[in-house]
Scaffold this motif. Structure first.
Motif, PDB file in Angstrom:
ATOM      1  N   PRO A  67      21.462  65.543  16.482  1.00 10.34           N
ATOM      2  CA  PRO A  67      21.823  65.016  17.798  1.00 10.34           C
ATOM      3  C   PRO A  67      20.677  65.186  18.789  1.00 10.34           C
ATOM      4  CG  PRO A  67      22.690  67.219  17.542  1.00 10.34           C
ATOM      5  CD  PRO A  67      22.009  66.871  16.233  1.00 10.34           C
ATOM      6  N   ALA A 135      18.687  57.117  15.395  1.00 12.42           N
ATOM      7  CA  ALA A 135      19.202  57.201  14.021  1.00 12.42           C
ATOM      8  C   ALA A 135      18.212  56.589  13.038  1.00 12.42           C
ATOM      9  CB  ALA A 135      20.556  56.510  13.922  1.00 12.42           C
ATOM     10  N   VAL A 176      27.021  61.161  16.273  1.00 15.09           N
ATOM     11  CA  VAL A 176      26.341  61.925  15.225  1.00 15.09           C
ATOM     12  C   VAL A 176      27.338  62.620  14.303  1.00 15.09           C
ATOM     13  CG1 VAL A 176      24.705  63.802  14.774  1.00 15.09           C
ATOM     14  CG2 VAL A 176      24.311  62.234  16.673  1.00 15.09           C
ATOM     15  N   ASN A 180      27.613  61.840  10.325  1.00 16.33           N
ATOM     16  CA  ASN A 180      27.374  62.883   9.331  1.00 16.33           C
ATOM     17  C   ASN A 180      28.588  63.114   8.433  1.00 16.33           C
ATOM     18  OD1 ASN A 180      24.671  63.429   9.891  1.00 16.33           O
ATOM     19  ND2 ASN A 180      25.178  64.889  11.495  1.00 16.33           N
TER      20      ASN A 180
END
Length: 196
Positions: A67, A135, A176, A180
């Motif tokens: 992040p 990203a 995030v 994930n």
């Protein structure tokens, strides 16, 4: 004079009842119809709360997307101590911290420009999103560690990319934690030292 005092007292009573009792009760009642939003948008797996969609948490392992940096609390990401560093753009501490972060990220992905959101904190220090560029910058590292193709990982990132608010506010962004979690679900780690 007496009429004005009576009017003032009645207005005080009415506004106290409406705004001090009625409004909070109405909001509490409405919140019961949207428990996910009212209770912090918590994410659970196997009946265990693992995070919130609206509060960032640290991911430092090489097999995860990271992040934005956080200055909330002593070690960052402290939801009880939300806030930024309050350093101005000419503050030497901020300049040194950003330069160090840029150098570390450029070592990870040489020759690529580092997205600003990966080296600067948000105002709260708890922004759960990174930009699409943030990203994309991390795709090569995560793909290599996970042993998957960059194109497959980019497809996963695209699937978790949120559009601009109202179509024109802000930037495209990725949560995030949700990314994930999807990463672990679709491409679980096997003997990878990429802990959270």
């Amino acid at each position: 004079m007496k009429k004005n005092i009576i009017t003032a007292v009645l207005m005080t009573v009415v506004t106290t009842v409406l705004l001090g009792l009625g409004y909070p009760l109405l909001v509490t009642l409405l919140a019961r119809f949207m428990p996910d939003k009212a209770d912090g948008q918590l994410i659970s797996r196997n009946k265990t709360i693992i995070g919130s969609r609206i509060i960032a948490q640290p991911f430092t392992g090489v097999a995860y997307f990271h992040p934005r940096p956080s200055m909330a609390g002593n070690n960052g990401y402290d939801p009880m101590n939300s806030g930024g560093s309050n350093y101005g753009p000419t503050n030497q501490k901020l300049i040194d911290r950003v330069k160090a972060a840029v150098a570390a990220l450029q070592a990870e992905n040489p020759g690529k420009p580092v997205p600003v959101d990966l080296v600067t904190t948000s105002g709260s220090g708890l922004d759960p999103h990174i930009t699409a560029a943030g990203a994309e910058f991390q795709v090569p590292r995560v793909a290599k560690v996970r042993g998957i193709s960059e194109s497959d990982l980019r497809n996963l990132v695209r699937a978790h990319t949120e559009d601009r608010q109202l179509g024109f506010l802000g930037e495209q962004r990725i949560n995030v934690l949700e990314l994930n979690l999807a990463l672990d679900e679709k491409y679980p780690m096997r003997n990878v030292s990429g802990q959270q």
